[in-house]
Design a protein around this motif. Sequence first.
Motif, short mmCIF file in Angstrom:
data_model
loop_
_atom_site.label_atom_id
_atom_site.label_comp_id
_atom_site.label_asym_id
_atom_site.label_seq_id
_atom_site.Cartn_x
_atom_site.Cartn_y
_atom_site.Cartn_z
N ASP A 86 24.97 -21.14 36.95
CA ASP A 86 25.25 -22.30 36.08
C ASP A 86 26.43 -22.66 36.23
N ASP A 88 27.58 -26.04 35.79
CA ASP A 88 27.99 -26.74 35.14
C ASP A 88 27.85 -26.44 33.28
N ASN A 89 27.51 -25.14 33.14
CA ASN A 89 27.65 -24.72 31.86
C ASN A 89 26.69 -25.13 30.98
N ASP A 90 25.48 -25.49 31.38
CA ASP A 90 24.44 -26.31 30.49
C ASP A 90 23.32 -25.31 30.32
N ASP A 94 21.84 -23.82 38.59
CA ASP A 94 22.06 -24.58 39.55
C ASP A 94 21.97 -24.20 40.94
N ARG A 108 22.27 -29.79 41.39
CA ARG A 108 22.64 -29.59 39.94
C ARG A 108 21.09 -29.60 39.53
#
Length: 208
Positions: A86, A88-90, A94, A108
Amino acid sequence: MLPLLISLSNAPDPLVDDRFLDADVGTNSSPHLGDVDGDGDLDLLVGTEAGAVQVFRNEGTPQAFSFVDAGPVQVPRSGTAPALGDLDNDGDLDLVSGTLGGGLVFLRNATTTDAEPPPPTPTLAFEAFPNPTQGPVRFRTTLPPDVGPATLSVYDVLGRVVFEAKATEGLTVWSGPDADTLSGGLYVAVLRADGERLATRRVTILPR
């Protein structure tokens, strides 16, 4: 100690099984495991010499896998070697892939959902305000759903209980004997439930 690896087929070499999943991913494949769909079990991604990353969703359980071909993820390079994280820490995974020609490819995860997120679970909160003060003290309490009825006790420096009440959700007011005056000094407010101490707050009453 080396792990004991057991083949799931009758292949002559116990570490080689060309028939796993009955899937033809070509030569020079590069497998990677990760929970791509967020359902709690490991899915299988396989980098291929042609470049596409083949995805196999695990529709079994964490204890008994059952992989289903979910199709390829197209990568504009050959000789892919995928890894998941992860970045992009959402909250979803990814993909980063090495390639035969060098360099890395980043894809992404842009998956969205129309599902409404679950409401947050209340956590324990215990506040005393205003603090310090000369007048009434208000205690704001929020209890988690798994905590039973709570009691608020206020002690003076000699350990005597000077105020006690049921700590309900919302505000509990400690106002003193004449409703607006408290004796100056230091006090400790203790929140308890089911015989256990949940939280404490030091309260300072200023002299008039």
